[in-house]
Motif scaffolding. Structure first.
Motif, PDB file in Angstrom:
ATOM      1  N   VAL A   1       0.836  -1.213   0.000  1.00 21.68           N
ATOM      2  CA  VAL A   1       0.000   0.000   0.000  1.00 21.68           C
ATOM      3  C   VAL A   1       0.861   1.248   0.000  1.00 21.68           C
ATOM      4  O   VAL A   1       0.633   2.191  -0.771  1.00 21.68           O
ATOM      5  N   ILE A   2       1.892   1.269   0.858  1.00 22.27           N
ATOM      6  CA  ILE A   2       2.783   2.432   0.937  1.00 22.27           C
ATOM      7  C   ILE A   2       3.511   2.634  -0.390  1.00 22.27           C
ATOM      8  O   ILE A   2       3.640   3.766  -0.874  1.00 22.27           O
ATOM      9  N   GLY A   3       3.956   1.521  -0.999  1.00 24.29           N
ATOM     10  CA  GLY A   3       4.633   1.621  -2.296  1.00 24.29           C
ATOM     11  C   GLY A   3       3.721   2.229  -3.354  1.00 24.29           C
ATOM     12  O   GLY A   3       4.136   3.118  -4.112  1.00 24.29           O
ATOM     13  N   CYS A   4       2.471   1.764  -3.395  1.00 21.42           N
ATOM     14  CA  CYS A   4       1.513   2.310  -4.372  1.00 21.42           C
ATOM     15  C   CYS A   4       1.241   3.790  -4.114  1.00 21.42           C
ATOM     16  O   CYS A   4       1.153   4.584  -5.051  1.00 21.42           O
ATOM     17  N   MET A   5       1.129   4.142  -2.844  1.00 27.32           N
ATOM     18  CA  MET A   5       0.853   5.542  -2.504  1.00 27.32           C
ATOM     19  C   MET A   5       1.997   6.451  -2.929  1.00 27.32           C
ATOM     20  O   MET A   5       1.792   7.579  -3.369  1.00 27.32           O
ATOM     21  N   HIS A   6       3.224   5.974  -2.808  1.00 27.11           N
ATOM     22  CA  HIS A   6       4.373   6.792  -3.188  1.00 27.11           C
ATOM     23  C   HIS A   6       4.553   6.851  -4.700  1.00 27.11           C
ATOM     24  O   HIS A   6       5.025   7.855  -5.238  1.00 27.11           O
ATOM     25  N   VAL A   7       4.169   5.783  -5.395  1.00 24.06           N
ATOM     26  CA  VAL A   7       4.274   5.791  -6.861  1.00 24.06           C
ATOM     27  C   VAL A   7       3.296   6.798  -7.445  1.00 24.06           C
ATOM     28  O   VAL A   7       3.609   7.523  -8.394  1.00 24.06           O
ATOM     29  N   ILE A   8       2.097   6.845  -6.862  1.00 29.56           N
ATOM     30  CA  ILE A   8       1.101   7.822  -7.318  1.00 29.56           C
ATOM     31  C   ILE A   8       1.438   9.154  -6.666  1.00 29.56           C
ATOM     32  O   ILE A   8       0.981   9.490  -5.580  1.00 29.56           O
ATOM     33  N   LYS A   9       2.280   9.946  -7.328  1.00 28.65           N
ATOM     34  CA  LYS A   9       2.816  11.171  -6.735  1.00 28.65           C
ATOM     35  C   LYS A   9       1.766  12.258  -6.563  1.00 28.65           C
ATOM     36  O   LYS A   9       2.006  13.243  -5.885  1.00 28.65           O
ATOM     37  N   ASP A  10       0.596  12.087  -7.178  1.00 30.97           N
ATOM     38  CA  ASP A  10      -0.413  13.124  -7.107  1.00 30.97           C
ATOM     39  C   ASP A  10      -1.231  13.071  -5.818  1.00 30.97           C
ATOM     40  O   ASP A  10      -2.113  13.881  -5.621  1.00 30.97           O
ATOM     41  N   ARG A  11      -0.940  12.122  -4.956  1.00 32.65           N
ATOM     42  CA  ARG A  11      -1.682  12.035  -3.697  1.00 32.65           C
ATOM     43  C   ARG A  11      -1.064  13.001  -2.682  1.00 32.65           C
ATOM     44  O   ARG A  11      -0.410  12.591  -1.727  1.00 32.65           O
ATOM     45  N   LYS A  12      -1.278  14.278  -2.908  1.00 33.40           N
ATOM     46  CA  LYS A  12      -0.684  15.305  -2.048  1.00 33.40           C
ATOM     47  C   LYS A  12      -1.735  16.060  -1.249  1.00 33.40           C
ATOM     48  O   LYS A  12      -1.414  17.024  -0.573  1.00 33.40           O
ATOM     49  N   ARG A  13      -2.960  15.644  -1.327  1.00 36.61           N
ATOM     50  CA  ARG A  13      -4.013  16.317  -0.589  1.00 36.61           C
ATOM     51  C   ARG A  13      -3.909  15.968   0.888  1.00 36.61           C
ATOM     52  O   ARG A  13      -3.305  14.950   1.273  1.00 36.61           O
ATOM     53  N   ASP A  14      -4.499  16.791   1.736  1.00 35.91           N
ATOM     54  CA  ASP A  14      -4.377  16.597   3.182  1.00 35.91           C
ATOM     55  C   ASP A  14      -4.824  15.209   3.612  1.00 35.91           C
ATOM     56  O   ASP A  14      -4.142  14.538   4.394  1.00 35.91           O
ATOM     57  N   GLU A  15      -5.987  14.770   3.105  1.00 31.95           N
ATOM     58  CA  GLU A  15      -6.513  13.478   3.531  1.00 31.95           C
ATOM     59  C   GLU A  15      -5.641  12.320   3.054  1.00 31.95           C
ATOM     60  O   GLU A  15      -5.507  11.293   3.728  1.00 31.95           O
ATOM     61  N   ASN A  16      -5.017  12.485   1.868  1.00 27.47           N
ATOM     62  CA  ASN A  16      -4.140  11.425   1.358  1.00 27.47           C
ATOM     63  C   ASN A  16      -2.855  11.304   2.175  1.00 27.47           C
ATOM     64  O   ASN A  16      -2.366  10.201   2.435  1.00 27.47           O
ATOM     65  N   ARG A  17      -2.329  12.458   2.591  1.00 31.15           N
ATOM     66  CA  ARG A  17      -1.124  12.441   3.427  1.00 31.15           C
ATOM     67  C   ARG A  17      -1.397  11.796   4.782  1.00 31.15           C
ATOM     68  O   ARG A  17      -0.586  11.009   5.285  1.00 31.15           O
ATOM     69  N   LEU A  18      -2.536  12.135   5.373  1.00 29.08           N
ATOM     70  CA  LEU A  18      -2.876  11.545   6.668  1.00 29.08           C
ATOM     71  C   LEU A  18      -3.118  10.051   6.535  1.00 29.08           C
ATOM     72  O   LEU A  18      -2.697   9.264   7.405  1.00 29.08           O
ATOM     73  N   PHE A  19      -3.791   9.652   5.442  1.00 33.81           N
ATOM     74  CA  PHE A  19      -4.027   8.223   5.227  1.00 33.81           C
ATOM     75  C   PHE A  19      -2.693   7.477   5.112  1.00 33.81           C
ATOM     76  O   PHE A  19      -2.540   6.375   5.659  1.00 33.81           O
ATOM     77  N   LEU A  20      -1.730   8.056   4.421  1.00 31.23           N
ATOM     78  CA  LEU A  20      -0.414   7.439   4.299  1.00 31.23           C
ATOM     79  C   LEU A  20       0.236   7.304   5.675  1.00 31.23           C
ATOM     80  O   LEU A  20       0.858   6.274   5.983  1.00 31.23           O
ATOM     81  N   TRP A  21       0.079   8.316   6.526  1.00 25.63           N
ATOM     82  CA  TRP A  21       0.629   8.252   7.876  1.00 25.63           C
ATOM     83  C   TRP A  21      -0.041   7.133   8.682  1.00 25.63           C
ATOM     84  O   TRP A  21       0.614   6.433   9.466  1.00 25.63           O
ATOM     85  N   ILE A  22      -1.340   6.935   8.491  1.00 30.04           N
ATOM     86  CA  ILE A  22      -2.053   5.846   9.178  1.00 30.04           C
ATOM     87  C   ILE A  22      -1.492   4.487   8.759  1.00 30.04           C
ATOM     88  O   ILE A  22      -1.308   3.581   9.589  1.00 30.04           O
ATOM     89  N   VAL A  23      -1.220   4.337   7.460  1.00 32.37           N
ATOM     90  CA  VAL A  23      -0.667   3.065   6.969  1.00 32.37           C
ATOM     91  C   VAL A  23       0.728   2.844   7.543  1.00 32.37           C
ATOM     92  O   VAL A  23       1.085   1.721   7.947  1.00 32.37           O
ATOM     93  N   TYR A  24       1.543   3.904   7.591  1.00 36.78           N
ATOM     94  CA  TYR A  24       2.870   3.788   8.213  1.00 36.78           C
ATOM     95  C   TYR A  24       2.740   3.368   9.674  1.00 36.78           C
ATOM     96  O   TYR A  24       3.536   2.555  10.189  1.00 36.78           O
ATOM     97  N   ASN A  25       1.763   3.940  10.363  1.00 34.17           N
ATOM     98  CA  ASN A  25       1.511   3.586  11.754  1.00 34.17           C
ATOM     99  C   ASN A  25       1.247   2.088  11.877  1.00 34.17           C
ATOM    100  O   ASN A  25       1.817   1.400  12.735  1.00 34.17           O
ATOM    101  N   GLY A  26       0.379   1.574  10.972  1.00 33.81           N
ATOM    102  CA  GLY A  26       0.077   0.142  10.993  1.00 33.81           C
ATOM    103  C   GLY A  26       1.290  -0.718  10.708  1.00 33.81           C
ATOM    104  O   GLY A  26       1.472  -1.785  11.321  1.00 33.81           O
TER     105      GLY A  26
END
Length: 634
Positions: free
Chosen positions: A17-42
């Motif tokens: 999931v983290i790899g896909c999120m980083h490949v899709i560089k356009d996920r720069k919105r606030d909610e996308n950044r927080l979602f990425l942080w949640i996945v890192y937390n997990g």
């Protein structure tokens, strides 16, 4: 023995999931950044869980310290996830942007209590214990830790329910799944502590969320790397539906088409890409959208007007200067709208209408805000009034008499549409017709007028009054309908109206701009017997030859020419020559705008065939028209 298979699976899924999120560089919105942080937390918690399980499953000198540290970090980190869920849902619903930081501090208090209890556990062992045999035992305060997590999850569920209208159905389903999955995973972990399934369930949920979340790249305008018109509509609707106060700044480059015709599309697209890049760098917290070619929008969240004013000032300063592309300086004419939502405009349709407005008047820089937005509000109200009038049959057809010079009788009339809206009042035809042509309602309006005229002719024996025909205006949009003639034939048959009783009228500008279309349409109409006339003649820029290529029976000369002729010698020459040329080519001439006896006498002197104007009568309802004709014609 702890089973780490689920945690290992969770690590693998989280990394994907983290790899896909980083490949899709356009996920720069606030909610996308927080979602990425949640996945890192997990991911971090899964790794800690594995280390804890390995340590407890393999007792040794260092195992106790590894197990204690990993369990401590796990609780401290993992228990923040429900709070992050709540903030994430706030971002998705749009409520995040209107909620103060102090409110989020208050909402964070239960988690801070959790963190405090976990830290105190080092001294009082009231949350959990880990004995010398590496046996992990929950203590009385562990229920508080789990209770806080459940509290946040239920808050998430309540928030989704409350803001249901502002969250799209797909995201609503996804968020409910997120909450439900979290509650189920939490319950399993609580009742089966040896079965490390909670993080695995969460990782599956995260993958589902990532898949079901909108792919931001697909909602971007690739040429400029900014968000699209559809994304603007979606984002603004979310902010409006969640009762946010925010600002929208729209930048319209009014002379973009001229530059494209000279420099080409590719050159201008490069320039617009530079403009978009500069707009994105003004303020990283501001979202940039492309509403159309040469039309950009900025969404500024928050109620601070000073922030918006600073951005507007920056825009005004920059657009005073030229934009360079390949050593070519491009001086864009710009209209900048600053709108505070919902105080000034409250609907996304109103905001989009700004991008289609015709303000600016060719000046280098025009800034519009506050009272200057009233015209936009009126246009939207008119659009609503037009749609309502079609549904509720509020349009009225009036008739303006046309005087025949030779017989000194009223021989025909022009059917003119009128609209009175209870909220707006009387709306000028040029206003609602222009609006109807833009939103497509003109087709329905055109059919309504034609049918109303046919009904009028059917119900009244106007031939006995001396009326030879009635003129009906034909919109350019109607002329593009393939089944126009079939519709007209069906309506005439319905009311048993002779085609000779109708004359179809088209403006000169429409005829010139759509020459080939008009030729084909008028040929079809003439084939079934319709007479046609050209309205507002003399206002366009067409040559006489191009206009006369279309077989018009009547020429209606624009009133401005007549009015100017009595004050200007050149206008008088033009008026005389137009009438003379029309007559030589076999056309009948109608002069519009005759309002005084002097103008009528001039038309008689120039042997104009017909006159129309307030000197004879303003447009009047059908009953008044019949009474007027009876009196005038004797």
């Amino acid at each position: 023995m702890y089973n780490i298979d689920f945690d290992l699976s969770s690590i693998i899924i989280s990394i994907i999931v983290i790899g896909c999120m980083h490949v899709i560089k356009d996920r720069k919105r606030d909610e996308n950044r927080l979602f990425l942080w949640i996945v890192y937390n997990g991911l971090v918690c899964s790794i800690l869980d594995v280390l804890f399980a390995i340590a407890t499953n393999n007792p040794g000198n260092k195992s106790y310290y590894i197990a204690y540290v990993t369990s401590f970090l796990y609780l401290a980190i993992h228990n923040s996830i429900p709070l992050l869920y709540y903030i994430y849902v706030n971002m998705v619903s749009g409520a995040y942007y209107k909620t103060s930081k102090s409110r989020y501090m208050i909402i964070s208090i239960p988690y801070l209590v959790d963190a405090f209890l976990i830290i105190l556990n080092i001294f009082n062992h009231k949350v959990y214990t880990l004995d010398s045999n590496l046996v992990y035992t929950r203590q009385v305060l562990m229920a508080v830790i789990y209770g806080v997590s459940m509290f946040y999850l239920f808050m998430v569920f309540g928030h989704v329910t409350y803001y249901f209208q502002s969250i799209r159905i797909k995201k609503t389903i996804m968020l409910i799944f997120l909450v439900t999955g979290g509650i189920v995973a939490l319950a399993i972990q609580y009742f089966f502590p040896k079965l490390l399934v909670e993080l695995f369930v969460q990782s599956i949920i995260y993958m589902t969320v990532m898949i079901t979340l909108d792919d931001e790249a697909s909602h971007k305008v690739e040429e400029y790397d900014v968000y699209s018109r559809d994304t603007f509509k979606r984002d603004v609707e979310v902010l409006i539906n969640s009762n946010n106060k925010f600002s929208v700044i729209i930048i319209k480059l009014t002379n973009i088409e001229g530059y494209m015709s000279v420099l080409g599309v590719n050159q201008i697209n490069k320039s617009l890409k530079n403009v978009a890049k500069w707009l994105k760098n003004i303020d990283k917290s501001v979202r940039v959208y492309s509403l159309n070619v040469g039309v950009f929008a900025l969404v500024v969240t928050g109620e601070e007007t000073s922030h918006t004013e600073y951005i507007s000032y920056t825009l005004n300063s920059r657009f005073k200067d030229a934009w360079k592309i390949n050593d070519i300086e491009i001086e864009y004419n710009v209209v900048i709208y600053e709108v505070h939502v919902p105080e000034e405009l409250s609907r996304v349709e109103e905001l989009l209408l700004l991008g289609n407005s015709e303000n600016g008047n060719g000046t280098r820089l025009t800034f519009i805000s506050g009272q200057g937005l009233n015209e936009i509000k009126r246009r939207l109200k008119i659009e609503q009034a037009v749609r309502k009038a079609l549904i509720e049959n509020q349009f009225k057809v009036y008739y303006q008499p046309i005087w025949d010079r030779k017989s000194n009788k009223i021989k025909s009339a022009e059917a003119l549409l009128r609209l009175y809206d209870p909220d707006i009042g009387a709306i000028r035809p040029e206003e609602f017709i222009r609006t109807a042509e833009k939103n497509g309602a003109i087709i329905g309006i055109g059919e309504f007028v034609f049918e109303d005229v046919c009904r009028f002719l059917h119900e009244n024996n106007v031939k006995d009054l001396g009326i030879e025909y009635v003129e009906v205006n034909l919109s350019p949009v109607q002329c593009m309908q393939r089944d126009l003639t079939d519709k007209f034939i069906d309506i005439m048959k319905k009311y048993d109206v002779d085609v000779n009783m109708l004359n179809l009228e088209i403006t000169e500008t429409a005829a010139v701009e759509n020459m080939e279309v008009m030729k084909r349409t008028i040929r079809k109409l003439r084939d079934i017997g319709f007479a046609t006339s050209i309205d507002d003649f003399g206002t366009g820029f067409a040559s006489m030859s191009s206009v006369f290529n279309i077989d018009f029976k009547l020429l209606k000369i624009d009133r401005e020419i007549l009015w100017r002729a009595l004050e200007d010698d050149e206008a008088m020459i033009m008026l005389k020559n137009t009438i003379e040329m029309g007559k030589r080519m076999g056309r009948k001439i109608v002069q519009e705008g005759v309002e005084t006896l002097e103008q009528k006498e001039l038309m008689e002197e120039l042997e104009c065939d017909y006159c129309q104007g307030f000197y004879f009568s303003k447009p009047i309802p059908k009953d008044e028209f019949i009474a007027y004709v009876k009196q005038f014609n004797g």
